[in-house]
Scaffold this active site. Structure first.
Site, mmCIF file in Angstrom:
data_model
loop_
_atom_site.group_PDB
_atom_site.id
_atom_site.type_symbol
_atom_site.label_atom_id
_atom_site.label_comp_id
_atom_site.label_asym_id
_atom_site.label_seq_id
_atom_site.Cartn_x
_atom_site.Cartn_y
_atom_site.Cartn_z
ATOM 1 N N PRO A 66 67.050 -109.930 -17.273
ATOM 2 C CG PRO A 66 65.829 -110.658 -15.436
ATOM 3 C CD PRO A 66 67.220 -110.590 -15.981
ATOM 4 C CD GLU A 67 68.106 -105.149 -20.652
ATOM 5 O OE1 GLU A 67 67.912 -104.055 -20.083
ATOM 6 O OE2 GLU A 67 69.223 -105.549 -20.996
ATOM 7 C CG HIS A 72 69.217 -122.623 -8.837
ATOM 8 N ND1 HIS A 72 70.476 -122.605 -8.273
ATOM 9 C CD2 HIS A 72 69.270 -123.487 -9.868
ATOM 10 C CE1 HIS A 72 71.270 -123.416 -8.962
ATOM 11 N NE2 HIS A 72 70.564 -123.974 -9.927
ATOM 12 N NE ARG A 128 75.228 -115.837 -14.151
ATOM 13 C CZ ARG A 128 75.755 -115.130 -15.147
ATOM 14 N NH1 ARG A 128 75.057 -114.943 -16.235
ATOM 15 N NH2 ARG A 128 76.954 -114.615 -15.036
ATOM 16 N NE ARG A 166 78.851 -86.746 -20.070
ATOM 17 C CZ ARG A 166 77.896 -87.402 -19.392
ATOM 18 N NH1 ARG A 166 76.810 -86.787 -18.981
ATOM 19 N NH2 ARG A 166 78.051 -88.686 -19.121
#
Ligand SMILES: [Zn+2]
Length: 270
Positions: A2-3, A91, A110, A151
């Site tokens: 999930p983002e 789960h 998971r 950077r």
């Protein structure tokens, strides 16, 4: 995984069913998430009313009258509302039972997700050092330009760094760099202010579009499987290595940057 858009869609889906409701009981069937679910979560949360459901980066903050449940969906977690008494599946590790007759059920095959308790969530060690939210005015191209000076790291891992801005996962970094015409391998410190202004606009655009599309899945948060899934967007680069660029027809290249697959068009992105 999930983002940010999926997490925001989850927040919008569950919030109307939680806010104002009193928790009657918390049932934890398996504490072994990324960090153990606190043993006293039931004692802490039961009897309290849920006031608001907020999001910070990819953390959901379920704010009760006293204290906050911090939840993260990890790699495979989801939250949905089901009828009280519905037998749990394999789960389905945590149920937060509400006086409304529904319960918020946390599923995570998971077990990389989290369910933590905090009296001061924004100062919790997981949230304390997070950069600004991408869809607020605290994030803009000027910030990218200033933080990138000196950077040498590549621009793609730079914009995926949570200290720079939160919630820019691989899909959205890949697509925003394509839209901005920036080669993901280019050193962050060598990109001009004007190009960062364009990049920030594209980051906001791709995330906002994904959140908007997520709205169409809101009905799934009651009863359904609660999986908003990956939003079917038109992807120009992500997952398309070796295929022709949709703009110029050049074969898209696939390189590893910061251990992440990074697809780009060698002609459109410089
Ligand atoms: Zn191209």
């Amino acid at each position: 995984m999930p983002e940010l858009p999926e997490v925001e869609t989850t927040r919008r889906g569950i919030a109307p069913h939680l806010e104002g409701q009193r928790v009657s009981r918390v049932v934890v069937r398996d504490r072994r998430l990324r960090w153990p679910v606190p043993e006293d979560l039931d004692v802490r949360l039961s009897g309290q009313r849920i006031v608001t459901v907020e999001r910070r980066a990819k953390y959901l903050l379920i704010n009760a009258e006293v204290g906050t449940l911090i939840s993260h969906l990890g790699m495979s977690g989801n939250l949905r509302l089901v009828e009280l008494g519905l037998p749990p599946g394999k789960h389905e590790h945590v149920d937060i039972e509400l006086e409304s007759g529904l319960m918020l059920r946390y599923t995570d095959p998971r077990r990389f997700g989290a369910m933590l308790w905090s009296q001061d969530p924004l100062n919790h060690e997981l949230l304390l050092r997070l950069g600004p939210e991408p869809l607020t005015d605290l994030f803009d191209g000027e910030r990218l330009f200033q933080l990138s000076r000196g950077r040498s790291m590549a621009v793609k891992p730079f914009i995926m760094d949570n200290a720079v801005v939160v919630g820019v996962g691989n899909i959205y970094a890949t697509e925003a760099l394509f839209a901005a015409g920036i080669d993901p391998r280019r050193p962050a410190g060598g990109i001009s202010r004007a190009r960062y202004l364009k990049l920030a606009i594209e980051i906001k655009r791709v995330l906002a579009a994904a959140i908007e599309q997520g709205g169409t899945t809101l009905r799934d948060f009651i009863g359904g499987d609660g999986q908003p899934g990956y939003f079917q967007q038109t992807l120009f680069a992500y997952g398309r290595g070796g295929q022709p660029c949709k703009v110029c027809g050049t074969e898209l290249r696939d390189v590893k940057l910061g251990q992440r697959a990074s697809v780009f068009c060698p002609r459109c992105q410089r």
